[in-house]
Structures are given as C-alpha cells and as structure tokens.
Design an enzyme around this catalytic site. Structure first.
Site, PDB file in Angstrom:
ATOM      1  NE  ARG A 142      -4.298  -1.215  -0.033  1.00 51.69           N
ATOM      2  CZ  ARG A 142      -4.453  -2.229  -0.880  1.00 51.69           C
ATOM      3  NH1 ARG A 142      -3.471  -2.557  -1.715  1.00 51.69           N
ATOM      4  NH2 ARG A 142      -5.588  -2.914  -0.913  1.00 51.69           N
ATOM      5  CD  GLU A 162      -2.739   3.148  -5.697  1.00 47.88           C
ATOM      6  OE1 GLU A 162      -3.744   2.588  -6.152  1.00 47.88           O
ATOM      7  OE2 GLU A 162      -1.821   2.536  -5.129  1.00 47.88           O
ATOM      8  CG  HIS A 202      -2.845  -0.876  -7.143  1.00 50.76           C
ATOM      9  ND1 HIS A 202      -3.330  -0.156  -6.083  1.00 50.76           N
ATOM     10  CD2 HIS A 202      -2.851  -2.167  -6.729  1.00 50.76           C
ATOM     11  CE1 HIS A 202      -3.617  -0.971  -5.073  1.00 50.76           C
ATOM     12  NE2 HIS A 202      -3.326  -2.201  -5.449  1.00 50.76           N
TER      13      HIS A 202
END
Ligand code: DGY
Length: 322
Positions: free
Chosen positions: A241, A270, A288
C-alpha cells in the site's frame, strides 16, 4: 422472496458480472469510471450490499447511510484499508475481503519490480524504443546482481511468504523478515530469518520488499529516518500500500543517492503519483497491477460473490474481516 440488491462499483470480468446477475439483483458499472463519493453514497442508499474495489473510500457516511441500509461490504481485494472498519462495526455492517487467490500474482509482481529495478530493465527498453541503442557494449546500461543477495521482507503474511519462497528457492537469496507474530519455525520453511525490528532488516538488506497492511501504525514506516538506515546500494520495492512510504522522503533519498532505486506498484494518493517520482530514472512505476491477471481477477470476483452468498444465506462469510 426478493433477491438482495448488490451494487458493484467497478467493471468486473464478464464471467463475474454474469454470475453476480444470476445470484442477486445487481447494479453494474458498465462505464468503468470510478464512482464519485456522492455516487457511492447514493448507491449505499439503494442497496443491501456493496461490492467495491480497493480505491473506493467506504466512509462512515456511506456505512451509516439511511435508506435501504447496506448490511455487507464485500471488498474486491485483500486489502481493506479503504473501508472505515470502526464505522462498519458501529453500524453492524459486515466486511469481507478476497485473500489467497491473489497471493501468487502479487508476489510475482514484487519479484518483477525487484528485477526491473535491479537490472534497470524499463529504462533499457525506453532507450531501445527511442532508437538510442547502437549495439551491444560491455559497459552499457549495467544493473546490479540479484542472485545470492539479501532480501528483507517487512510483513511475512501470505504474500510476504510467497515472495520469500520465490527469492530463496528461485534466486538463492538470503531472506530476512520483520513480523513479530510469525513463529520462527514456520518462517524457516521459507528460508527466512527473523529480525527484532524493521530497522534491523533495513540495515542488513540489499533489497527490501514491503508486505505490511496499511494502518495507522504502519503509515510512513519508510521515511527519511528509516531510508537513511538502508545501504546506499539498496533497492526498495512496494507492492502493498502506498501509505507505507513517505513519497516525498523517497524522492529526496532517490535524488540524493541515499538508496539506489525503487520499484513501486502502489502510491499514497492513487491514481496521482508524486511528480518527483515521475521525473526520476532510478524508480520503476507500475499502475497498481499486483493482482492483475485474468485468472486472478475472476477468482477475486468469485470469492467476493461467495462471501455475499454465504451472508445472505445466513451463514458466516469465509473472509469476514469485520
Ligand atoms: C488488493 O487486493 O488489496 C490489491 O491491492 C488489489 O488486488
């Protein structure tokens, strides 16, 4: 009896959407544009269940929204830091995730980032595509060797173990880890040696791979102070993360040569990426993609649907996290 109303917030693989439609009264998102906070709130007012993705912020407002009142959030992802767990508990909303089915893909992505960053593969490809490759040369575009080096893993859960196994069995690496709850005997199966602190792992490792969950205690665990402990040749990999890394401090460290490089699949804000990272050549950046294989994205959907099915049948969902 009427079927439960389930809102699926993002486009899922066709097979998953078809299965969802056969089980529930589903609302799909055919546009594949992420819902705004207001749209999520509206969705919550009309649904019994939400099946959000890991970037939808499932806030206290959404969890407590009046209307039909959602009863379960079946998160599409193993991480669930996008869901306000305290508010879910306070509102009696069950939360589930999708573990196991994405372990291999995410571990593969971590190893891929490590190799890409160590061997400078993306910048080599950029050079070739730009027409700047004028033939093989002994000293051209050199990276650093991976085999036999030391990998430090922060968080030896399912994905951390899968990375340890790949590194140890595949690349003959010495593996260190920090994860106090992991019993020593168990970790030995992955060739991993425990260290008492994150700092000890950082000091001793050539490569660091982060696999801790995002929570207040792990936020910015990689910061100016901890980056300074790493050897100057070290490479940091983050496929967990974005919150774990202070991106501004990482940019400074990469510019100053405090560490040699980084490979990142996740970011603090993000889909925004710190502009300092975009400007640097010694960091590999992926959007991601950790779990992004067709097989795994179908399996994640099936797992989320299985959790919803169990819940609405009155059984305990297998992957309940709250
Ligand atoms: C997760 O599952 O938490 C990933 O970040 C997306 O697959």
């Amino acid at each position: 009896m009427s079927r439960p109303k389930v809102v699926i917030t993002a486009k899922l693989p066709d097979a998953v959407e078809h299965k969802a439609a056969s089980l529930f009264d589903v609302t799909l998102n055919p546009t594949d544009t992420l819902l705004t906070a207001a749209q999520l709130l509206d969705a919550a007012r009309t649904a019994d269940a939400l099946l959000p993705n890991v970037t939808d912020k499932i806030t206290a407002d959404i969890l407590g929204a009046s209307g039909r009142r959602i009863k379960i959030v079946a998160n599409y992802g193993v991480g669930f830091n996008n869901v306000d767990i305290a508010a879910a508990k306070a509102n009696g909303v069950v939360v589930t995730n999708t573990p196991d089915v994405l372990t291999d893909e995410t571990a593969d992505t971590a190893i891929a980032l490590l190799l890409m960053a160590a061997r400078r593969l993306p910048s080599g490809e950029r050079m070739l595509r730009a027409g700047q490759w004028h033939g093989w040369r002994p000293t051209q575009h050199l990276g650093t060797k991976v085999t036999g080096k030391t990998l430090g893993i922060i968080g030896l859960g399912r994905i951390g173990r899968a990375v340890a196994k790949r590194a140890h069995d595949g690349f003959g690496m010495r593996v260190l880890y920090f994860d106090p709850p992991v019993p020593m005997g168990e970790a030995k199966a992955y060739g991993a040696e425990a260290r008492a602190t994150v700092e000890d792992v950082l000091r001793e490792s050539d490569f660091i791979s982060l696999h801790a969950p995002a929570m207040p205690e792990t936020r910015h665990m990689i910061n100016a102070k901890t980056l300074a402990l790493m050897p100057r040749h070290a490479i940091l990999v983050n496929s967990a993360r974005g919150d774990l890394v202070d991106e501004a401090a990482l940019v400074d460290a990469l510019k100053a040569g405090t560490i040699a490089g980084a490979g990142l699949d996740v970011f603090e804000q993000e889909p925004k990426v710190h502009p300092g990272l975009l400007a640097l050549d010694n960091v590999v950046l992926l959007p991601h993609l950790g779990s992004a294989s067709t097989e795994t994205r179908v399996a994640m959907g099936e797992r989320a649907l299985a959790n919803l099915e169990a819940f609405f049948a009155g059984d305990p969902p297998r992957d309940r996290v709250a």
